[in-house]
Design a protein around this motif. Structure first.
Motif, PDB file in Angstrom:
ATOM      1  N   ASN A 230      33.349  41.775  45.354  1.00  0.00           N
ATOM      2  CA  ASN A 230      33.472  40.373  44.956  1.00  0.00           C
ATOM      3  C   ASN A 230      34.920  39.947  44.736  1.00  0.00           C
ATOM      4  OD1 ASN A 230      30.597  40.049  44.850  1.00  0.00           O
ATOM      5  ND2 ASN A 230      30.599  41.112  42.880  1.00  0.00           N
ATOM      6  N   ASP A 231      35.859  40.812  45.055  1.00  0.00           N
ATOM      7  CA  ASP A 231      37.272  40.509  44.813  1.00  0.00           C
ATOM      8  C   ASP A 231      37.819  39.546  45.870  1.00  0.00           C
ATOM      9  OD1 ASP A 231      37.015  42.247  42.758  1.00  0.00           O
ATOM     10  OD2 ASP A 231      38.216  43.850  43.633  1.00  0.00           O
ATOM     11  N   LEU A 232      38.838  38.779  45.463  1.00  0.00           N
ATOM     12  CA  LEU A 232      39.504  37.842  46.362  1.00  0.00           C
ATOM     13  C   LEU A 232      41.014  38.058  46.295  1.00  0.00           C
ATOM     14  CD1 LEU A 232      37.593  34.522  45.556  1.00  0.00           C
ATOM     15  CD2 LEU A 232      37.250  35.997  47.537  1.00  0.00           C
ATOM     16  N   VAL A 233      41.695  37.729  47.398  1.00  0.00           N
ATOM     17  CA  VAL A 233      43.160  37.806  47.434  1.00  0.00           C
ATOM     18  C   VAL A 233      43.691  36.435  47.829  1.00  0.00           C
ATOM     19  CG1 VAL A 233      45.171  38.995  48.364  1.00  0.00           C
ATOM     20  CG2 VAL A 233      42.990  40.215  48.180  1.00  0.00           C
ATOM     21  N   GLN A 234      44.561  35.876  46.980  1.00  0.00           N
ATOM     22  CA  GLN A 234      45.217  34.599  47.272  1.00  0.00           C
ATOM     23  C   GLN A 234      46.637  34.880  47.758  1.00  0.00           C
ATOM     24  OE1 GLN A 234      44.917  32.620  43.470  1.00  0.00           O
ATOM     25  NE2 GLN A 234      42.883  31.783  43.918  1.00  0.00           N
ATOM     26  N   TRP A 235      46.937  34.447  48.986  1.00  0.00           N
ATOM     27  CA  TRP A 235      48.231  34.726  49.617  1.00  0.00           C
ATOM     28  C   TRP A 235      49.120  33.484  49.543  1.00  0.00           C
ATOM     29  CZ3 TRP A 235      49.314  39.613  51.152  1.00  0.00           C
ATOM     30  CH2 TRP A 235      48.226  40.486  51.331  1.00  0.00           C
ATOM     31  N   ASP A 236      50.371  33.707  49.179  1.00  0.00           N
ATOM     32  CA  ASP A 236      51.337  32.620  49.021  1.00  0.00           C
ATOM     33  C   ASP A 236      52.634  33.008  49.722  1.00  0.00           C
ATOM     34  OD1 ASP A 236      53.150  30.711  48.206  1.00  0.00           O
ATOM     35  OD2 ASP A 236      53.008  31.159  46.067  1.00  0.00           O
ATOM     36  N   VAL A 237      52.835  32.466  50.928  1.00  0.00           N
ATOM     37  CA  VAL A 237      54.082  32.719  51.656  1.00  0.00           C
ATOM     38  C   VAL A 237      55.201  31.910  51.004  1.00  0.00           C
ATOM     39  CG1 VAL A 237      55.249  32.575  53.875  1.00  0.00           C
ATOM     40  CG2 VAL A 237      52.836  33.173  53.791  1.00  0.00           C
ATOM     41  N   CYS A 239      56.188  32.331  48.031  1.00  0.00           N
ATOM     42  CA  CYS A 239      55.992  32.354  46.572  1.00  0.00           C
ATOM     43  C   CYS A 239      56.347  31.016  45.935  1.00  0.00           C
ATOM     44  CB  CYS A 239      56.810  33.479  45.947  1.00  0.00           C
ATOM     45  SG  CYS A 239      56.395  35.130  46.549  1.00  0.00           S
ATOM     46  N   ASP A 240      55.915  29.922  46.578  1.00  0.00           N
ATOM     47  CA  ASP A 240      56.236  28.593  46.069  1.00  0.00           C
ATOM     48  C   ASP A 240      55.098  28.002  45.238  1.00  0.00           C
ATOM     49  OD1 ASP A 240      54.399  28.185  48.054  1.00  0.00           O
ATOM     50  OD2 ASP A 240      55.658  26.880  49.282  1.00  0.00           O
ATOM     51  N   GLY A 241      54.082  28.831  44.922  1.00  0.00           N
ATOM     52  CA  GLY A 241      52.973  28.351  44.114  1.00  0.00           C
ATOM     53  C   GLY A 241      51.859  27.716  44.905  1.00  0.00           C
ATOM     54  N   VAL A 242      52.014  27.595  46.227  1.00  0.00           N
ATOM     55  CA  VAL A 242      50.988  27.016  47.088  1.00  0.00           C
ATOM     56  C   VAL A 242      50.233  28.150  47.788  1.00  0.00           C
ATOM     57  CG1 VAL A 242      50.526  25.531  49.074  1.00  0.00           C
ATOM     58  CG2 VAL A 242      52.346  24.949  47.459  1.00  0.00           C
ATOM     59  N   VAL A 243      48.926  28.232  47.585  1.00  0.00           N
ATOM     60  CA  VAL A 243      48.114  29.271  48.207  1.00  0.00           C
ATOM     61  C   VAL A 243      47.913  28.918  49.679  1.00  0.00           C
ATOM     62  CG1 VAL A 243      45.887  30.435  48.231  1.00  0.00           C
ATOM     63  CG2 VAL A 243      46.948  29.828  46.042  1.00  0.00           C
ATOM     64  N   ASN A 244      48.401  29.776  50.572  1.00  0.00           N
ATOM     65  CA  ASN A 244      48.284  29.534  52.007  1.00  0.00           C
ATOM     66  C   ASN A 244      46.997  30.079  52.599  1.00  0.00           C
ATOM     67  OD1 ASN A 244      51.506  30.226  51.494  1.00  0.00           O
ATOM     68  ND2 ASN A 244      51.150  28.410  52.738  1.00  0.00           N
ATOM     69  N   ILE A 263      56.814  36.953  49.953  1.00  0.00           N
ATOM     70  CA  ILE A 263      55.372  36.724  50.011  1.00  0.00           C
ATOM     71  C   ILE A 263      54.770  37.212  48.702  1.00  0.00           C
ATOM     72  CG2 ILE A 263      54.912  38.942  51.172  1.00  0.00           C
ATOM     73  CD1 ILE A 263      52.598  37.480  52.631  1.00  0.00           C
ATOM     74  N   CYS A 264      53.835  36.446  48.149  1.00  0.00           N
ATOM     75  CA  CYS A 264      53.151  36.801  46.908  1.00  0.00           C
ATOM     76  C   CYS A 264      51.654  36.915  47.179  1.00  0.00           C
ATOM     77  CB  CYS A 264      53.377  35.743  45.824  1.00  0.00           C
ATOM     78  SG  CYS A 264      55.051  35.685  45.172  1.00  0.00           S
ATOM     79  N   ALA A 265      51.005  37.786  46.424  1.00  0.00           N
ATOM     80  CA  ALA A 265      49.550  37.924  46.503  1.00  0.00           C
ATOM     81  C   ALA A 265      49.003  38.038  45.085  1.00  0.00           C
ATOM     82  CB  ALA A 265      49.165  39.151  47.320  1.00  0.00           C
ATOM     83  N   THR A 266      48.002  37.231  44.774  1.00  0.00           N
ATOM     84  CA  THR A 266      47.291  37.323  43.500  1.00  0.00           C
ATOM     85  C   THR A 266      45.894  37.853  43.788  1.00  0.00           C
ATOM     86  OG1 THR A 266      48.521  35.459  42.587  1.00  0.00           O
ATOM     87  CG2 THR A 266      46.481  36.076  41.479  1.00  0.00           C
ATOM     88  N   VAL A 267      45.586  39.007  43.201  1.00  0.00           N
ATOM     89  CA  VAL A 267      44.297  39.652  43.445  1.00  0.00           C
ATOM     90  C   VAL A 267      43.380  39.373  42.265  1.00  0.00           C
ATOM     91  CG1 VAL A 267      43.148  41.790  44.102  1.00  0.00           C
ATOM     92  CG2 VAL A 267      45.557  41.450  44.679  1.00  0.00           C
ATOM     93  N   LEU A 268      42.222  38.794  42.535  1.00  0.00           N
ATOM     94  CA  LEU A 268      41.238  38.468  41.511  1.00  0.00           C
ATOM     95  C   LEU A 268      40.124  39.502  41.570  1.00  0.00           C
ATOM     96  CD1 LEU A 268      41.015  34.620  42.167  1.00  0.00           C
ATOM     97  CD2 LEU A 268      42.623  35.853  40.727  1.00  0.00           C
ATOM     98  N   HIS A 269      40.010  40.284  40.511  1.00  0.00           N
ATOM     99  CA  HIS A 269      39.049  41.387  40.481  1.00  0.00           C
ATOM    100  C   HIS A 269      37.953  41.090  39.462  1.00  0.00           C
ATOM    101  CE1 HIS A 269      37.311  45.348  40.331  1.00  0.00           C
ATOM    102  NE2 HIS A 269      37.612  45.461  39.046  1.00  0.00           N
ATOM    103  N   VAL A 270      36.711  41.046  39.931  1.00  0.00           N
ATOM    104  CA  VAL A 270      35.570  40.782  39.060  1.00  0.00           C
ATOM    105  C   VAL A 270      35.091  42.105  38.461  1.00  0.00           C
ATOM    106  CG1 VAL A 270      33.248  39.840  38.897  1.00  0.00           C
ATOM    107  CG2 VAL A 270      34.913  38.798  40.456  1.00  0.00           C
ATOM    108  N   ILE A 271      35.377  42.305  37.176  1.00  0.00           N
ATOM    109  CA  ILE A 271      34.924  43.513  36.492  1.00  0.00           C
ATOM    110  C   ILE A 271      33.418  43.429  36.257  1.00  0.00           C
ATOM    111  CG2 ILE A 271      35.119  44.859  34.362  1.00  0.00           C
ATOM    112  CD1 ILE A 271      38.044  44.013  34.242  1.00  0.00           C
TER     113      ILE A 271
END
Length: 482
Positions: A230-237, A239-244, A263-271
């Motif tokens: 159920n995890d998601l990865v939000q990618w931001d080329v 790192c300007d705060g806009v999810v691409n 490049i930034c990635a925010t990983v959302l992990h559902v425990i």
């Protein structure tokens, strides 16, 4: 002297740490009955017999010919681990399995880990992690992981992430898959815990973002392989705060320009439902240059064209033709099929399909490739192949032999075993993506040929053997690059 640097460090402290649900995972209690095995159930210490194991503090506790290597937990004589002299009769064998089912919490993410070490520098082989339903004993669909034992004897950690869903209890197992000599290894520090936020953040941070060049300035970017379902990865080329891009898989592909820097990635992990952990990582983007224009370099262009094309029967008279080498969008192809002036056109590595009249015969098929440089310079090369249509249905492909290779999955290369009847330097090994794009071809050198995959991105590929006429000689085989 008035010049001060300030750094702030934060760490999330869990008030509900996850205990290890595997009893005696470090083997400090010896053979206490908490696990079973498909090997000889009585420990065979101080013996070099196969299909046996020993709980001891060094490898040579099992066999005096083995090295005096300590366990993973303490790295000295005070620790214990399981030394395995594998089953040599073939087939999968349980090296270790929990005796009593482990109770799990529904809809919770768990982490199954263990450490392994090969006894010797040897041919790589596979062992497998499994999670089975505790009430039925059946393998939970998709919940297994192949592990390639390292040729270099060093303690290596392996992890399988799993979300329990509606499962109430589980049985854990580690299997030996190779039934041949010199497949001897040790197991230690086996654990099965819920995946808390600290574990997850550390895992994401340690792995970071890894990039792999695909072609030109197009790159694949990947985060940790230990993502839950159920995890998601939000990618931001940049790192300007806009999810691409938001993906449910660990990897994505971006075309990078010289202006991009990070490049930034925010990983959302559902425990568990309603409890989500966030971990953010960033990395520098590759220092790319503008893509080079198409070039009429004679040697490269000629070699690409003279690699030829494959042809595959869809029906007795419907044939699909595909260029073997990686031609590109600067290449326009004119096809002639040796039948009353019939022609077709394509671009780059795209396939074409032509249906012949229902008349058996021999036809000369030609691929005329024209490349145009941005400057206007044009180069042209032709490759022709004679094919024979006998009106037979393409059922003969079902009887094609299988291609064997190891390890699979792999990280850097595979050793491919060629059937002795097909061992010819005129035959070619071809690797293609699931979309049908050919990414690598090499000539057959011997009955064991090595294919280097290091520069290719992780994913699923198909490996096949073809002759110099473009005919398929083996069934396409699935190959996983990690």
């Amino acid at each position: 002297n008035g010049d001060t640097c300030k750094v702030k460090l934060c760490k999330l402290i869990s008030t509900h740490p996850c205990p290890n649900l595997v009893k005696n995972g470090d083997f400090s209690l010896g053979n206490d009955g908490s696990f079973t095995t498909g090997l000889n159930t009585t420990p065979q210490c101080n013996s070099c017999v196969t299909n046996a194991y020993c709980i001891g503090n060094t490898f040579n506790s099992k066999c005096n010919l083995w090295p005096a290597t300590f366990d993973h937990t303490y790295m000295n004589a005070s620790g214990s681990f399981m030394s395995i002299d594998g089953n040599t009769t073939g087939g999968a064998t349980d090296a270790w399995r929990t005796t009593v089912p482990i109770v799990v919490t529904p809809n919770t993410t768990y982490k199954f880990t263990f450490w392994e070490k090969a006894a010797f520098t040897q041919i790589p082989f596979n062992i497998q992690m499994e999670i089975r339903d505790g009430s039925t004993g059946l393998l939970i669909p998709g919940v297994l992981k192949l592990v390639a034992v390292n040729q270099i004897p060093t303690w290596t950690k392996h992890t399988l992430i799993w979300n329990s869903g509606s499962t109430a209890s589980v049985i854990l197992a580690i299997k030996q898959l190779s039934g041949t000599e010199q497949r001897d290894f040790g197991l230690d520090d086996i654990s099965f815990t819920c995946l808390d936020c600290c574990d997850f953040k550390d895992d994401v941070t340690d792995f970071g973002i890894q990039s792999t060049g695909i072609s030109g300035n197009t790159y694949q970017f990947c985060v940790t392989p230990n993502l839950g379902p159920n995890d998601l990865v939000q990618w931001d080329v940049d790192c300007d705060g806009v999810v691409n891009s938001t993906t449910s898989t660990r990897c994505t592909t971006f075309t990078v320009t010289p202006a991009n820097t990070r490049i930034c990635a925010t990983v959302l992990h559902v425990i568990k439902p309603g409890d989500t952990c966030r971990a953010k990582v960033n990395d520098c983007l590759p220092n790319v240059q503008p893509m080079k224009p198409c070039s009429c370099d004679t040697a490269i262009f000629n070699n690409n064209v003279m690699a030829g094309f494959t042809w595959v029967k869809n029906s007795p008279y419907s044939i699909t033709f595909t260029p073997i080498s990686l031609l590109n969008n600067c290449d326009s192809i004119r096809w002639t099929f040796g039948n009353a002036g019939a022609i077709a056109s394509s671009v780059g590595s795209a396939s074409v399909t032509y249906t012949y009249p229902s008349v058996p015969g021999t036809y000369q098929v030609c691929m005329i490739v024209t490349r145009t440089e941005p400057s206007g310079k044009v180069c042209k090369k032709e490759f022709c192949l004679t094919i024979k249509l006998d009106g037979m249905t393409p059922t003969a492909e079902i009887a094609l032999p299988n291609l064997t290779f190891k390890p699979n999955p792999t990280t850097n290369s595979v050793i491919i075993t060629i059937p002795s009847t097909l061992n010819s330097k005129e035959n070619v090994l071809r690797l293609s993506t699931i979309e049908g794009r050919i990414v690598k071809t090499i000539s057959v050198e011997s009955t064991e040929t090595v294919m280097d995959l290091e520069i290719l991105p992780a994913g699923l590929y198909f490996l096949s053997l073809i002759d110099n006429q473009g005919n398929m000689l083996t069934r396409p085989a699935k190959l996983v690059k990690q």
